[in-house]
Design a protein around this motif. Structure first.
Motif, PDB file in Angstrom:
ATOM      1  N   SER B 172       0.818  -1.219   0.000  1.00  0.00           N
ATOM      2  CA  SER B 172       0.000   0.000   0.000  1.00  0.00           C
ATOM      3  C   SER B 172       0.850   1.267   0.000  1.00  0.00           C
ATOM      4  N   SER B 173       2.079   1.178   0.462  1.00  0.00           N
ATOM      5  CA  SER B 173       2.968   2.327   0.280  1.00  0.00           C
ATOM      6  C   SER B 173       4.411   1.845   0.268  1.00  0.00           C
ATOM      7  N   LEU B 174       5.248   2.662  -0.333  1.00  0.00           N
ATOM      8  CA  LEU B 174       6.637   2.255  -0.542  1.00  0.00           C
ATOM      9  C   LEU B 174       7.512   3.499  -0.532  1.00  0.00           C
ATOM     10  N   LEU B 175       8.663   3.352   0.081  1.00  0.00           N
ATOM     11  CA  LEU B 175       9.662   4.422  -0.013  1.00  0.00           C
ATOM     12  C   LEU B 175      11.027   3.748  -0.080  1.00  0.00           C
ATOM     13  N   ILE B 176      11.682   3.904  -1.223  1.00  0.00           N
ATOM     14  CA  ILE B 176      13.050   3.391  -1.350  1.00  0.00           C
ATOM     15  C   ILE B 176      13.955   4.611  -1.458  1.00  0.00           C
ATOM     16  N   LEU B 177      14.883   4.707  -0.545  1.00  0.00           N
ATOM     17  CA  LEU B 177      15.774   5.874  -0.504  1.00  0.00           C
ATOM     18  C   LEU B 177      17.212   5.449  -0.785  1.00  0.00           C
ATOM     19  N   ALA B 178      17.842   6.158  -1.717  1.00  0.00           N
ATOM     20  CA  ALA B 178      19.251   5.882  -1.973  1.00  0.00           C
ATOM     21  C   ALA B 178      20.071   6.422  -0.814  1.00  0.00           C
ATOM     22  N   MET B 179      21.077   5.638  -0.417  1.00  0.00           N
ATOM     23  CA  MET B 179      21.932   6.118   0.677  1.00  0.00           C
ATOM     24  C   MET B 179      23.293   6.474   0.082  1.00  0.00           C
ATOM     25  N   PRO B 180      23.748   7.730   0.283  1.00  0.00           N
ATOM     26  CA  PRO B 180      24.969   8.193  -0.380  1.00  0.00           C
ATOM     27  C   PRO B 180      26.206   7.346  -0.060  1.00  0.00           C
ATOM     28  N   ASN B 181      26.275   6.841   1.157  1.00  0.00           N
ATOM     29  CA  ASN B 181      27.472   6.092   1.557  1.00  0.00           C
ATOM     30  C   ASN B 181      27.481   4.655   1.032  1.00  0.00           C
ATOM     31  N   THR B 182      26.308   4.110   0.786  1.00  0.00           N
ATOM     32  CA  THR B 182      26.230   2.730   0.293  1.00  0.00           C
ATOM     33  C   THR B 182      25.355   2.708  -0.961  1.00  0.00           C
ATOM     34  N   PRO B 183      25.956   2.999  -2.123  1.00  0.00           N
ATOM     35  CA  PRO B 183      25.175   3.125  -3.352  1.00  0.00           C
ATOM     36  C   PRO B 183      24.408   1.843  -3.731  1.00  0.00           C
ATOM     37  N   GLU B 184      24.934   0.698  -3.334  1.00  0.00           N
ATOM     38  CA  GLU B 184      24.265  -0.568  -3.689  1.00  0.00           C
ATOM     39  C   GLU B 184      23.172  -0.938  -2.692  1.00  0.00           C
ATOM     40  N   ASN B 185      23.218  -0.307  -1.569  1.00  0.00           N
ATOM     41  CA  ASN B 185      22.272  -0.641  -0.503  1.00  0.00           C
ATOM     42  C   ASN B 185      21.307   0.522  -0.295  1.00  0.00           C
ATOM     43  N   HIS B 186      20.039   0.208  -0.220  1.00  0.00           N
ATOM     44  CA  HIS B 186      19.038   1.268  -0.061  1.00  0.00           C
ATOM     45  C   HIS B 186      18.223   1.047   1.203  1.00  0.00           C
ATOM     46  N   LYS B 187      17.712   2.147   1.658  1.00  0.00           N
ATOM     47  CA  LYS B 187      16.779   2.049   2.783  1.00  0.00           C
ATOM     48  C   LYS B 187      15.384   1.906   2.203  1.00  0.00           C
ATOM     49  N   ALA B 188      14.599   1.013   2.751  1.00  0.00           N
ATOM     50  CA  ALA B 188      13.244   0.814   2.224  1.00  0.00           C
ATOM     51  C   ALA B 188      12.241   0.801   3.366  1.00  0.00           C
ATOM     52  N   ILE B 189      11.179   1.536   3.159  1.00  0.00           N
ATOM     53  CA  ILE B 189      10.048   1.481   4.116  1.00  0.00           C
ATOM     54  C   ILE B 189       8.861   0.961   3.310  1.00  0.00           C
ATOM     55  N   LEU B 190       8.481  -0.260   3.578  1.00  0.00           N
ATOM     56  CA  LEU B 190       7.408  -0.893   2.809  1.00  0.00           C
ATOM     57  C   LEU B 190       6.205  -1.082   3.717  1.00  0.00           C
ATOM     58  N   THR B 191       5.044  -0.735   3.224  1.00  0.00           N
ATOM     59  CA  THR B 191       3.831  -1.000   4.001  1.00  0.00           C
ATOM     60  C   THR B 191       2.970  -1.985   3.228  1.00  0.00           C
ATOM     61  N   PHE B 192       2.772  -3.115   3.833  1.00  0.00           N
ATOM     62  CA  PHE B 192       1.860  -4.102   3.259  1.00  0.00           C
ATOM     63  C   PHE B 192       0.583  -4.077   4.079  1.00  0.00           C
ATOM     64  N   GLU B 193      -0.528  -4.244   3.391  1.00  0.00           N
ATOM     65  CA  GLU B 193      -1.764  -4.350   4.180  1.00  0.00           C
ATOM     66  C   GLU B 193      -2.433  -5.692   3.911  1.00  0.00           C
ATOM     67  N   TRP B 194      -3.069  -6.178   4.941  1.00  0.00           N
ATOM     68  CA  TRP B 194      -3.818  -7.429   4.886  1.00  0.00           C
ATOM     69  C   TRP B 194      -5.231  -7.140   5.383  1.00  0.00           C
ATOM     70  N   PRO B 195      -6.182  -7.946   4.967  1.00  0.00           N
ATOM     71  CA  PRO B 195      -7.488  -7.799   5.616  1.00  0.00           C
ATOM     72  C   PRO B 195      -7.442  -8.426   7.006  1.00  0.00           C
ATOM     73  N   ALA B 196      -8.145  -7.808   7.916  1.00  0.00           N
ATOM     74  CA  ALA B 196      -8.206  -8.344   9.285  1.00  0.00           C
ATOM     75  C   ALA B 196      -9.622  -8.165   9.803  1.00  0.00           C
ATOM     76  N   LYS B 197      -9.937  -8.917  10.820  1.00  0.00           N
ATOM     77  CA  LYS B 197     -11.279  -8.809  11.392  1.00  0.00           C
ATOM     78  C   LYS B 197     -11.490  -7.417  11.951  1.00  0.00           C
ATOM     79  N   GLY B 198     -12.625  -6.827  11.605  1.00  0.00           N
ATOM     80  CA  GLY B 198     -12.921  -5.493  12.118  1.00  0.00           C
ATOM     81  C   GLY B 198     -13.968  -5.566  13.205  1.00  0.00           C
ATOM     82  N   GLU B 199     -14.726  -4.481  13.284  1.00  0.00           N
ATOM     83  CA  GLU B 199     -15.750  -4.420  14.332  1.00  0.00           C
ATOM     84  C   GLU B 199     -16.941  -5.275  13.961  1.00  0.00           C
ATOM     85  N   LYS B 200     -17.649  -5.674  15.012  1.00  0.00           N
ATOM     86  CA  LYS B 200     -18.910  -6.386  14.773  1.00  0.00           C
ATOM     87  C   LYS B 200     -19.998  -5.337  14.678  1.00  0.00           C
ATOM     88  N   ALA B 201     -20.653  -5.278  13.518  1.00  0.00           N
ATOM     89  CA  ALA B 201     -21.706  -4.280  13.333  1.00  0.00           C
ATOM     90  C   ALA B 201     -22.965  -4.749  14.037  1.00  0.00           C
TER      91      ALA B 201
END
Lengths: 222, 209
Positions: B172-201
């Motif tokens: 659902s969202s992604l951020l891959i950031l290049a790191m100046p000191n390690t050009p081959e290695n990147h920082k990544a913030i990945l958000t995965f979403e799954w369905p989960a049980k919600g409220e009982k209506a």
């Protein structure tokens, strides 16, 4: 000649009718007949009511006897409805699932050698930041589409810098990507000089920054 | 109050009695008509209507009961379908933590692909759209954020394998950031979403209609 003398001693009310059945007999007979008829109809109705009430009691007993079994059937039907509604809601989610992995994997092969990505970002879904002010807010979001976009930020340099960025944009619009990216564009002002770098180096080998926005297929909660 | 009718006074006594009898029987007939017959007729109609409704209900109930096996089969099918969907990726918290559930699910993939997970964070759930018939047990979208490091291919492999192994997981969202000191290695913030049980209506008010 002497004519006989008739003496009428009857009072007016004592005169008899010329009809063979006298009114004082006929009238009570007729009214009694009506009364008897009414009694008969009433009796028949009463019998009918009693019969119908008995029938109704029988049907009510039959309804009572099947009620527990029927209640179980209704409970099963309600359970089925609940399951189907649950399946439908999960299907909405499943239908809105976008797959990015394969597309992101092949992007690297399309990047010209003089381009370096500095950031790739898919923005998180926008949710309502403040509670709804309506009296009866909907229990769930009512929008069926959710916008998704991928922003690629990078740096390029060299004599063919702008051509390289154009090549990359063109590559992102080929058939390999169109199943995920609907449109690819550079926002106004996003292709610019990298002024943060050492100014003296710019003249010889100027560095340019760019951003490409790939509008992805929206998530369809349908 | 007296009944002053000169016409009655003129009648002979022999006529007065039959007339009085007739009048009283006529009155009794009318009373019987309005007090006995007409209400009884109304009762018959009402009973007929009730009987008709009750019979229709009984017929419907018997028809429903006759279809009980079919209904049971339908319910079992729906239950199986829902259970299959839930088994395919509706997540439940691990000891109260969705973050730990997500880590448990994606750690093996991270190890296979070489993506190094540094942090896992549970984000607030997002309400999921409802179908036309609202379920009592609703589901929501549960985002879980994974922060880590890896090469671009390790990151994309991690995403690809997560998507293929978890048919309900969505990036659902992604951020891959290049790191100046390690050009081959990147920082990544990945958000995965799954369905989960919600409220009982609350049970819908139309239920049982």
């Amino acid at each position: 000649m002497k004519s006989p003398l008739h003496l009428d001693l009857l009072k007016e009310e004592e005169r008899l009718s010329s009809s063979p059945i006298r009114l004082r007999v006929l009238l009570p007979l007729i009214t009694t007949f009506f009364l008897l008829c009414a009694l008969l109809v009433w009796g028949l109705f009463e019998i009918q009511v009693l019969g119908k009430r008995k029938l109704m009691a029988n049907v009510e007993n039959a309804v009572k006897s099947v009620t527990p079994v029927h209640a179980a059937v209704l409970a099963s039907r309600d359970q089925e409805k609940e399951m189907r509604a649950g399946v439908q809601q999960l299907s909405l989610y499943k239908h809105a699932r976008n797959v990015f992995g394969p597309t992101l994997s092949i992007i690297a092969a399309q990047v010209p050698t003089n381009i370096q990505f500095t950031e790739m970002r898919i923005f998180p879904p926008q949710t309502a930041s403040e509670p709804s002010r309506s009296v009866n807010p909907p229990p769930a979001p009512t929008n069926t589409l959710e916008r998704v976009s991928l922003r690629i930020a990078g740096r390029t340099k060299g004599s063919r810098a702008s051509e390289s960025v154009n090549d990359l944009m063109a590559a992102l619009q080929t058939a390999a990507f169109t199943n995920v990216f609907r449109s690819v564009s550079i926002p106004k002002g996003a292709f610019r000089l990298d002024t943060s770098r050492n100014q003296s180096a710019l003249t010889a080998n100027e560095s340019l920054l760019f951003e490409i926005t790939c509008e992805c297929e929206p998530r369809r909660f349908e | 109050m007296t009944l002053d009718m000169p016409f009655l006074k003129q009648l002979a006594p022999s006529m007065k009695r039959p007339l009085a009898f007739s009048a009283s029987t006529l009155l009794a007939t009318v009373v019987l008509l309005f007090v006995g017959i007409l209400p009884e007729r109304k009762t018959i109609h009402a009973t007929d209507n009730n009987l008709q409704i009750l019979n229709a209900r009984l017929t419907q109930m018997r028809a429903d009961i006759a279809n009980a096996d079919q209904q049971k089969r339908k319910t079992e099918e729906a239950l199986a379908e829902r259970d299959a969907l839930i088994a395919s990726g509706v997540i439940e918290p691990l000891l109260g933590s969705f973050a730990m559930r997500g880590k448990t699910l994606l750690d093996p993939i991270a190890q296979r692909t070489g993506f190094h997970i540094e942090n896992v964070r549970e984000l607030p759930p997002i309400q999921l759209q409802l179908p036309k018939i609202h379920p009592e047990q609703t589901h929501c979208r549960q985002p879980i954020e994974f922060t880590g490091q890896g090469s671009y291919f390790q990151i994309t492999d991690f995403i690809t394998q997560t998507e293929s192994n978890n048919p309900m997981a969505t990036l659902s969202s992604l951020l891959i950031l290049a790191m100046p000191n390690t050009p081959e290695n990147h920082k990544a913030i990945l958000t995965f979403e799954w369905p989960a049980k919600g409220e009982k209506a609350k049970a819908p008010s139309t239920k049982g209609k």
